[in-house]
Design a protein around this motif. Structure first.
Motif, PDB file in Angstrom:
ATOM      1  N   LEU A  46      10.760   5.866 -10.141  1.00 20.41           N
ATOM      2  CA  LEU A  46       9.937   5.011  -9.284  1.00 20.41           C
ATOM      3  C   LEU A  46       9.501   3.760 -10.038  1.00 20.41           C
ATOM      4  N   ALA A  50      10.641  -0.068  -8.998  1.00 24.27           N
ATOM      5  CA  ALA A  50       9.601  -1.009  -8.555  1.00 24.27           C
ATOM      6  C   ALA A  50       9.532  -2.258  -9.422  1.00 24.27           C
ATOM      7  N   LEU A  57       1.344  -1.966  -1.501  1.00 27.12           N
ATOM      8  CA  LEU A  57       1.089  -0.580  -1.144  1.00 27.12           C
ATOM      9  C   LEU A  57       0.075  -0.556  -0.008  1.00 27.12           C
ATOM     10  N   THR A  68       2.430  -0.981   7.797  1.00 28.07           N
ATOM     11  CA  THR A  68       3.569  -1.167   6.894  1.00 28.07           C
ATOM     12  C   THR A  68       4.717  -1.851   7.623  1.00 28.07           C
ATOM     13  N   SER A  83      11.415  -0.821   2.403  1.00 25.03           N
ATOM     14  CA  SER A  83      10.225  -0.166   2.947  1.00 25.03           C
ATOM     15  C   SER A  83      10.555   1.253   3.392  1.00 25.03           C
ATOM     16  N   ASN A  84       9.560   2.133   3.322  1.00 21.30           N
ATOM     17  CA  ASN A  84       9.699   3.494   3.830  1.00 21.30           C
ATOM     18  C   ASN A  84       9.287   3.514   5.295  1.00 21.30           C
ATOM     19  N   ASN A  89       5.626   9.061   2.706  1.00 21.91           N
ATOM     20  CA  ASN A  89       4.675   8.224   1.979  1.00 21.91           C
ATOM     21  C   ASN A  89       4.197   8.786   0.649  1.00 21.91           C
ATOM     22  N   HIS A  94       9.046   7.033  -1.626  1.00 18.43           N
ATOM     23  CA  HIS A  94       9.071   5.687  -2.195  1.00 18.43           C
ATOM     24  C   HIS A  94      10.364   5.444  -2.977  1.00 18.43           C
ATOM     25  N   LEU A 109       5.314  -0.431   0.815  1.00 12.31           N
ATOM     26  CA  LEU A 109       5.358   1.018   0.826  1.00 12.31           C
ATOM     27  C   LEU A 109       4.079   1.604   1.403  1.00 12.31           C
ATOM     28  N   VAL A 111       1.568   4.543   1.576  1.00 14.10           N
ATOM     29  CA  VAL A 111       1.208   5.520   0.546  1.00 14.10           C
ATOM     30  C   VAL A 111       0.134   6.460   1.084  1.00 14.10           C
ATOM     31  N   VAL A 119       0.550   6.205  -7.492  1.00 13.58           N
ATOM     32  CA  VAL A 119       1.611   5.253  -7.161  1.00 13.58           C
ATOM     33  C   VAL A 119       1.271   3.856  -7.665  1.00 13.58           C
ATOM     34  N   THR A 123       3.753   1.948 -10.193  1.00 15.93           N
ATOM     35  CA  THR A 123       4.492   0.757  -9.731  1.00 15.93           C
ATOM     36  C   THR A 123       3.889  -0.558 -10.185  1.00 15.93           C
TER      37      THR A 123
END
Length: 409
Positions: A46, A50, A57, A68, A83-84, A89, A94, A109, A111, A119, A123
C-alpha cells in the motif's frame, strides 16, 4: 508515479490476477481478494502504490462512498484518478484500487473510520476528508468519541490538509489537531450522538446550525464553505447552484464537501461542478431497476442516521419495501432499529423482509406502523401492484437485492 520495485510489481500483478479470477468465477468483484493476495506477497505494498500520487482519504459513518465518487468525478477534470469505487474501504481494498490503476497521478480512497489512522500513516495522504460520526456496528467498532480521539492523534503532527464538516461536533474535535483545516458547513440532521462536548463532557448548546459547549471554550468553527439549501457558497462568497442528479439533502452536503476538496487539489468550482452533475448512481444507490412492470428505487440505510436520510429521499406516495439483515458487514446487533423513528411511514403500504424481518416487524408494531411480513424480497415485490416502489435495505440485504435484480454502477 515512480517505477515500483520488482517485488511490489509481482505482488501487484498477482493481486490483479486473483481479482480477475474472482470476477470470472462469480465469487465477487475482486476488490478485496486482489489486495489480500498483494499484501500477502508484499506487506508494504500500500505504501509503495500510494507513493508519488496526490491522494485524498475520505472517512465518515455515512456518505463516504458517495462523496468518494463525487470527488473522483471532479478530479478527472485534472487527470486519471484511482479509486475504490465500490466501497472496499480497508487496506486490501485500497491496494486493489491503486494496483488496478497504477499510472493514475491522483487517487481518492474511501476509508473505514476505524482504519483511517493506519491508512493515513501508511499512505501519507495529502488530503483527508472527514464528514460525520454516528453510532454504527457497535459490535465491531468502538464508541464514536474513541474514533474521533484516534483521528485527533493520527492527524496531530501530520502535514495533511483536512476538509471537515464543522456542523458535526465530533468531527470538529477529531479534525482540530490538524495543521490545516478547511471547514465546511455541510449540515447535521442526525444529532442524537452529539449532545455532549467531546472536549470536557459538558452539554452542547445547539441553535440552528451553530453549537458551543456550555462549560468550556469548544465551539463550532467559522466555516469556509457553506451549504445553503440548493447552493454552495465558497470562501470568496460566490454562490454555486448544485443541480445534482443525486437526490436529497445528504447528497447536497456530500457535494459541498466534494467542491471544497476539489479546490484543495487546485480545481475551481466552475470546473468541478459539471463533473458532479454527471453522477447519477453510486454502487447501486439511487438506482431504479425494472421487474414485471414495477420500478424499484434502491436506497441504502445501515444505521439510524442513514435511515433518516433515506426517508428524506423516499417518496410518500410510493409503497415501500424494508429489508434488514445482521450479517458481519451489517453488524450483528440490531438494537439500533429502536433509534429510528418509523412513524413517518404511516399511511404507506409497507412490506417487511430480510433475515431479521422479525426484529424490524416488532419495531414497526411498537411504532404503530401497519406492515405486511414477507418471507423473501421477491415475494414482497410480487405482492405489490405495478408502478413505482421504494426499497430501503441495509448493507448485505442491499447487495443481495442488487445481485438478484442487476448490479448498477
Amino acid at each position: 508515479m515512480s517505477q515500483l520495485p520488482l517485488r511490489a510489481q509481482l505482488a501487484s500483478a498477482l493481486g490483479r490476477t486473483a481479482a480477475t479470477l474472482s470476477r470470472a468465477t462469480g465469487r465477487g468483484d475482486g476488490s478485496v481478494i486482489g489486495g489480500r493476495v498483494g499484501l500477502l506477497l508484499e506487506p508494504d505494498l500500500l505504501r509503495k502504490l500510494a507513493a508519488d500520487r496526490r491522494l485524498a482519504l475520505v472517512s465518515a459513518t455515512n456518505g463516504k462512498t458517495t462523496t468518494t465518487r463525487l470527488i473522483t468525478a471532479a478530479l478527472r477534470e485534472l487527470g486519471d484518478v484511482a479509486s475504490n469505487a465500490f466501497g472496499a474501504n480497508m487496506p486490501a481494498g485500497h491496494v486493489s484500487a491503486l494496483s488496478t490503476n497504477k499510472a493514475a497521478p491522483y487517487a481518492v480512497l474511501e476509508v473505514d473510520e476505524k482504519y483511517l489512522p493506519e491508512v493515513l500513516d501508511t499512505t501519507e495522504a495529502g488530503v483527508v476528508v472527514l464528514m460525520n460520526l454516528s453510532r454504527d456496528q457497535m459490535d465491531r467498532a468502538a464508541e464514536i468519541w474513541l474514533l474521533a480521539q484516534k483521528w485527533r492523534r493520527a492527524l496531530d503532527g501530520k502535514p495533511a490538509h483536512v476538509i471537515a464538516n464543522c456542523d458535526d461536533p465530533l468531527v470538529t474535535w477529531g479534525a482540530s489537531t490538524a495543521a490545516r483545516v478547511t471547514w465546511v458547513a455541510g449540515g447535521q440532521r442526525w444529532r442524537e450522538d452529539s449532545w455532549c462536548c467531546p472536549e470536557c463532557g459538558g452539554p452542547l448548546d445547539r441553535k440552528a446550525a451553530d453549537w458551543a459547549c456550555r462549560e468550556c471554550t469548544f465551539h463550532r468553527p467559522e466555516p469556509n464553505w457553506v451549504l445553503d439549501d440548493e447552493d454552495v457558497i465558497d470562501p470568496r462568497g460566490d454562490r454555486w447552484r448544485l443541480n445534482l442528479k443525486l437526490p436529497g439533502l445528504a447528497n447536497r452536503s456530500n457535494a459541498a464537501i466534494a467542491l471544497a476538496t476539489a479546490e484543495a487539489f487546485g480545481l475551481a468550482p466552475h470546473l468541478a461542478l459539471p463533473r458532479l452533475r454527471e453522477v447519477t448512481s453510486v454502487a447501486g444507490r439511487y438506482t431504479t431497476v425494472e421487474r414485471d412492470g414495477r420500478s424499484l428505487r434502491l436506497l441504502l440505510a445501515k444505521n439510524p442516521a442513514g435511515w433518516l436520510e433515506a426517508f428524506d429521499v423516499s417518496s410518500a406516495e410510493r409503497p415501500i419495501i424494508l429489508s434488514v439483515n445482521a450479517q458481519g458487514p451489517d453488524g450483528r446487533d440490531t438494537s439500533w432499529l429502536w433509534d429510528v423513528d418509523y412513524r413517518i411511514l404511516n399511511g404507506r403500504p409497507v412490506q417487511v423482509t430480510g433475515e431479521r424481518r422479525l426484529d424490524l416487524a416488532l419495531r414497526l408494531d411498537v411504532a404503530g406502523v401497519p406492515f405486511t411480513l414477507r418471507d423473501s424480497f421477491g415475494q414482497a415485490v410480487a405482492s405489490l401492484p405495478p408502478g413505482d416502489i421504494d426499497v430501503i435495505a441495509n448493507y448485505t440485504a442491499f447487495q443481495a437485492i442488487r445481485t438478484e435484480f442487476g448490479r448498477a454502477e
